[in-house]
Design an enzyme around this catalytic site. Structure first.
Site, PDB file in Angstrom:
ATOM      1  N   HIS A  44       0.808  -1.215   0.000  1.00  0.00           N
ATOM      2  CA  HIS A  44       0.000   0.000   0.000  1.00  0.00           C
ATOM      3  C   HIS A  44       0.843   1.268   0.000  1.00  0.00           C
ATOM      4  CE1 HIS A  44      -3.805  -2.057   0.355  1.00  0.00           C
ATOM      5  NE2 HIS A  44      -3.386  -2.729   1.402  1.00  0.00           N
ATOM      6  N   GLU A 149      -7.881 -11.725   4.353  1.00  0.00           N
ATOM      7  CA  GLU A 149      -8.540 -10.435   4.190  1.00  0.00           C
ATOM      8  C   GLU A 149      -9.630 -10.500   3.113  1.00  0.00           C
ATOM      9  OE1 GLU A 149      -5.630  -7.500   3.114  1.00  0.00           O
ATOM     10  OE2 GLU A 149      -4.460  -8.909   1.917  1.00  0.00           O
ATOM     11  N   ASP A 175     -10.043  -4.979   4.438  1.00  0.00           N
ATOM     12  CA  ASP A 175     -10.352  -5.717   3.216  1.00  0.00           C
ATOM     13  C   ASP A 175     -11.331  -6.854   3.476  1.00  0.00           C
ATOM     14  OD1 ASP A 175      -8.964  -4.362   1.164  1.00  0.00           O
ATOM     15  OD2 ASP A 175      -7.074  -5.181   1.871  1.00  0.00           O
TER      16      ASP A 175
END
Length: 260
Positions: A44, A149, A175
């Site tokens: 990320h 996730e 997520d």
């Protein structure tokens, strides 16, 4: 240095954080603060392999006992081995929803005969000065954590954690909730049930449970430790910085108002 796995066994849990900025200074400061591990976030953030190399060096400079991990951008073999060669002692693999994906991650992290990681001169083996002992030590000590996730991962959890070499499961609450159509609704009964099912299944199988307390919250970290989670990430460098700036300014403004 005690391996991360050994630390969890001896203390019952480890607490770390994420490095998202790509700043070696932030990484070094956070390591000096005493975290058990720091995970370079290559998923990320714009951080690439060369930046990760520098961040791992900074972590070692700040605190050699702080385990440098990498949250991978994906589960591909070619990139995983480059992060490992850069000196990561383990990985957090995102969106592992099937047994086949978990097998691919383990194979990339472990040297033969347990995996297929290539052997070459790199930082992980002292630039070629400790290849034989480095390979043996890495196969024993390297930490493989798969992220649950997605609701599919919860469904396939028994198969995923049945893969030899998977040490831990790291629950990604954002997520996971999004995959259920309940983004960030962490109090929703279905989200709570999915998280609890993952945790209890891991406990029953002897696999370490992990979770990310995204907004730094010491009380939440303590609660997860009491609940038996062994691998806990608290915040990120960006959330610590943002919160410190916001809290500081709030106090300054309040002090000005009180003085006036």
């Amino acid at each position: 240095m005690e391996s991360l796995k050994a630390g969890i066994v001896s203390r019952g849990h480890v607490v770390g954080s994420f490095v998202n900025t790509g700043s070696p200074i932030c990484a070094e400061i956070m390591a000096r603060a005493g975290f058990d591990f720091l995970a370079v976030d290559a998923e990320h953030s714009p951080v690439d392999v060369p930046q990760t190399f520098s961040l791992i060096q900074a972590i070692a400079s700040g605190n050699p006992a702080c385990a440098p991990l990498v949250r991978l951008p994906h589960t591909g073999y070619a990139e995983i081995k480059r992060y490992m060669d850069a000196g990561a002692v383990g990985v957090i693999a995102p969106m592992v929803n099937t047994r086949a994906q978990a097998e691919e991650v383990v194979a990339a992290v472990k040297y033969p005969p347990f995996g297929r990681r290539g052997v070459g001169y790199c930082r992980a083996n002292g630039y070629g000065t400790a290849i034989a002992e480095g390979v043996a030590a890495d196969n024993d000590a390297t930490f493989v954590c798969v992220q649950v996730e997605h609701v599919d991962a919860v469904t396939n959890l028994d198969e995923i954690i049945g893969v030899p070499g998977v040490d831990a499961v790291f629950i990604g609450p954002y997520d996971l909730s999004a995959s259920m159509g309940l983004t960030a609704q962490f109090d929703h009964p279905d989200v709570i049930a999915a998280i609890n099912r993952t945790h209890t299944t891991c406990q029953a199988k002897g696999i370490i449970s992990g979770i990310h307390v995204v907004q730094p919250d010491p009380a939440a970290v303590a609660r997860f430790i009491r609940d038996g989670y062994g691998f806990i990430a608290c915040g990120l460098d960006i959330t610590f910085l943002a919160n410190a700036c916001s809290d500081g300014l709030t106090r300054i403004r309040q002090g000005i108002a009180d003085a006036g």
